[in-house]
Design an enzyme around this catalytic site. Structure first.
Site, PDB file in Angstrom:
ATOM      1  NE  ARG A  21      12.388  -3.280  27.799  1.00 41.50           N
ATOM      2  CZ  ARG A  21      12.092  -3.082  26.518  1.00 41.50           C
ATOM      3  NH1 ARG A  21      12.067  -1.855  26.018  1.00 41.50           N
ATOM      4  NH2 ARG A  21      11.799  -4.095  25.730  1.00 41.50           N
ATOM      5  CB  SER A  38      11.098   4.497  16.688  1.00 38.94           C
ATOM      6  OG  SER A  38      10.168   3.766  17.451  1.00 38.94           O
ATOM      7  CG  ASN A  41       7.280   0.983   8.885  1.00 40.38           C
ATOM      8  OD1 ASN A  41       6.647   0.600   9.860  1.00 40.38           O
ATOM      9  ND2 ASN A  41       8.481   0.524   8.577  1.00 40.38           N
ATOM     10  CB  CYS A  42       1.865  -0.287   9.697  1.00 42.40           C
ATOM     11  SG  CYS A  42       3.155  -1.522   9.937  1.00 42.40           S
ATOM     12  CE1 TYR A 278      22.889 -13.315  18.121  1.00 41.65           C
ATOM     13  CE2 TYR A 278      24.715 -11.760  18.161  1.00 41.65           C
ATOM     14  CZ  TYR A 278      24.110 -12.908  18.629  1.00 41.65           C
ATOM     15  OH  TYR A 278      24.718 -13.656  19.599  1.00 41.65           O
ATOM     16  CB  ALA A 279      20.299 -10.355  10.357  1.00 44.47           C
ATOM     17  CG  ASP A 282      10.519  -6.260   6.189  1.00 46.78           C
ATOM     18  OD1 ASP A 282       9.848  -6.984   6.942  1.00 46.78           O
ATOM     19  OD2 ASP A 282      10.111  -5.180   5.729  1.00 46.78           O
ATOM     20  CE1 TYR A 426     -23.762 -14.679  21.831  1.00 45.82           C
ATOM     21  CE2 TYR A 426     -24.469 -16.010  23.707  1.00 45.82           C
ATOM     22  CZ  TYR A 426     -24.780 -15.257  22.589  1.00 45.82           C
ATOM     23  OH  TYR A 426     -26.074 -15.079  22.235  1.00 45.82           O
TER      24      TYR A 426
END
Ligand code: FAD
Length: 560
Positions: A21, A38, A41-42, A278-279, A282, A426
């Site tokens: 992008r 992509s 996994n959750c 770079y990293a 997890d 509320y």
């Protein structure tokens, strides 16, 4: 500019799309050792349990669609085996074993983490699984679909372990959880995890706390999970969910610095010790914004955010700093939502950081509007200033929005007093005019201001009943249902002013009620009428009774 990315899921795919992008003309190669990129996994536990019915729904993008939309060279089933930071190359292995090399200008590591598999006898038995990716998911799903799975054992009571417990139950199995610690959900305090444990027991899940697996024995199609205590739990499937460790083998071999907690060390721009490498995700460790100490935070939100941020630094040079994450997490455990953010009391204790805590039990929305559900909050904060350190929230509705608001305040350095200042939308179906968060803020604020001295359930448990007066200010009917100490002084709140002479002035008075509100009112009466050593039990009988349920018998294999 040529960008190479290792790992095509949360951090890696996000970074790749962002790089495109902001640089339409960059060359981007994404290496993924699995078949998919992509993916959700959750969502894997929910597909296994059948809640997500269609496997296709797990895939947000295919390698082709992603590659085409973002003009990215996506290479699945290509494993990066070597990084050479001097030559700026990576060596890649195809599934047929052949290898090739690619050069990079900027390299991103987002290789995730791998499940810990303990070297126990019988660990290789058929029917024992870990869950990390789509291949694991397919193996588990196939196992469930091709035989009768009546009994499932989940080893490890963390977030994913509990999600799997629920989903194995949903798939029709009788589920046991074996956990080495004295509680499930390690990021929570014992007293808050106890809510979750009660809920699990109510759902028929068997809990083996403080129990360690010694070995597995295969007997035909049955796996016996043998505990050190001598107990044996037969299972048709075992899910090992005892933890993960950052995937650092590539980085280590390349001479990239690994930090003190075992994650890849990165600076505030998420650059490793090797220039232009770079990293994210997890695999990295990063200083915790509150403690300043590095820690590993295995969550999808930080991985995605880091992926977006690091892309800017890879394209434009190091311009955007990462501020760190405080570990804001939520899980659905059957009907319950369980969430935490920041530092729990046990971690503050370990770190020797002075803290105070408060418990509040509210309801999710106005009690008079149908369907309101219990919602409990524990806050941890600086005892002098009220600066917020952490929060834990359990309930059935609206847990997510509460924890998110508190997380935002913690990250911006807010205090318990800011909880009161929060403005919230509320109407009766959604909240109360005094939201549970505001209530938590009022209570914690009263503690910080010394307006309401408190005692906690553990202190009451360990105190000598002869040296204190425990005053129960609930009604006689409530008292009949159980007391902290049977036969302790019961003066219902509305009778208190007329019966002050029954309370010995010579001893500290620990007051309790149902959840802490009447105890607070009683404490104000006593303090203003001359009693000097008065404390209110934070969270009242509810916190005390739930927490202490799990103090005596750690083996909860009995049906509730
Ligand atoms: P990953 O998303 O794991 O991606 C790493 C990828 O790198 C993998 O696909 C791997 O195959 C690839 N790879 C590794 N080494 C190489 C190599 N040498 N060459 C090529 N490719 C390589 N987090 C939450 O916040 N909420 C949740 O509800 C939640 N649920 C989860 C449920 C499950 C079952 C799992 C497994 C995780 C869950 N998580 C959850 C955690 C979350 O998914 C991770 O924190 C996040 O995916 C980490 O992103 P990442 O990019 O670091 O690693």
């Amino acid at each position: 500019m040529r960008h190479i990315i290792i790992g095509g899921v949360a951090g890696g795919a996000t970074a790749a799309a962002r790089i495109r992008r902001i640089d339409e003309f960059a060359e981007i190669i994404l290496f993924e050792k699995g078949k998919y990129i992509s993916y959700a996994n959750c969502g894997l536990p929910y597909y296994i349990g059948g809640v997500i019915e269609h496997r296709d729904n797990l895939f947000l993008q295919t390698p082709d669609s992603f590659g085409q939309r973002f003009h990215i060279d996506v290479r699945v089933e290509n494993t990066v085996t070597v990084i050479n930071t001097t030559e700026k190359t990576v060596t890649v292995r195809r599934t047929d074993g052949s290898e090739y090399t690619e050069t990079y200008d900027k390299l991103l590591l987002s290789p995730g983490a791998s499940p810990i598999i303990p070297p126990l006898e019988g660990i290789d038995s058929e029917g024992i699984f870990t869950l990390r990716d789509v291949a694991d998911t397919d193996r588990i799903k196939n196992w469930i679909n091709t035989r009768a799975v009546r009994k499932a054992v989940v080893v490890g009571g963390g977030f994913i372990g509990l999600e799997m417990a629920e989903n194995m139950h949903h798939a029709g199995a009788e589920v046991s959880i074996v956990e080495m610690a004295n509680q499930v959900m390690a990021p929570m305090d014992f007293s808050m995890a106890a809510h979750v444990q009660l809920h699990l027991l109510q759902k028929g899940v068997k809990l083996y706390l403080k129990q360690t697996v010694e070995r597995f024995e295969q007997h035909g199609s049955v796996i016996n999970v043998c505990l050190k205590s001598g107990q044996i739990i037969p299972a048709d499937i075992v899910i090992l969910s005892i933890g993960i460790r950052p995937e650092t083998s590539l980085a280590k071999a390349a001479g990239i610095t690994i930090g003190e907690t075992g994650g890849i060390w990165v600076n505030e721009y998420l650059e490793t010790s090797a220039k232009d490498v770079y990293a994210v995700g997890d695999a990295i460790e990063f200083p915790h914004p509150i403690t300043g100490k590095p820690w590993l935070n295995y969550l999808a939100n930080p991985a995605n955010r880091q992926g977006r941020l690091v892309a800017d630094n890879m394209v434009k040079g190091n311009t955007v700093k990462y501020e760190g994450a405080i570990g804001t997490a939520i899980a659905k455990v059957f009907d319950m939502a369980v969430a935490s953010t920041g530092l729990p009391a046990k971690r503050l204790k370990q770190l020797d950081i002075p803290y105070q805590s408060s418990y509040t039990h509210s309801v999710s929305h106005a009690g008079y509007y149908p369907g309101s559900m219990p919602l409990s909050i524990k806050l941890t904060f600086d005892p002098e200033t009220g600066k917020l350190y952490g929060a834990q929230c359990v309930g059935y509705e609206g847990v997510d929005k509460r924890i998110d608001q508190i997380a935002l305040l913690i990250k911006s350095g807010g205090s318990v007093f800011d909880l009161i200042r929060l403005e919230h939308a509320y109407a009766p179906p959604f909240s109360s005019a005094k939201d549970p968060i505001a209530i938590a803020g009022y209570v914690a604020g009263n503690i910080v201001n010394r307006h309401m001295p408190v005692v906690h359930w553990r202190e009451i448990q360990s105190s000598n009943p002869d040296e204190i007066t425990i005053l129960d200010v609930r009604t006689r009917e409530e008292t009949a249902g159980g007391q902290i100490i049977k036969g302790s002084l019961n003066i219902p709140l509305d009778e208190l002013r007329d019966r002050l002479n029954e309370i010995p002035a010579s001893k500290p008075v620990y007051i309790y009620c149902g959840v802490g509100l009447r105890g607070y009112l009683a404490s104000r009466i006593l303090i203003q009428r001359g009693f000097t050593r008065v404390k209110n039990l934070s969270g009242g009988y509810k916190t005390y009774s739930i927490a202490t349920t799990f103090m005596t018998d750690p083996l909860f294999s009995h049906p509730f």
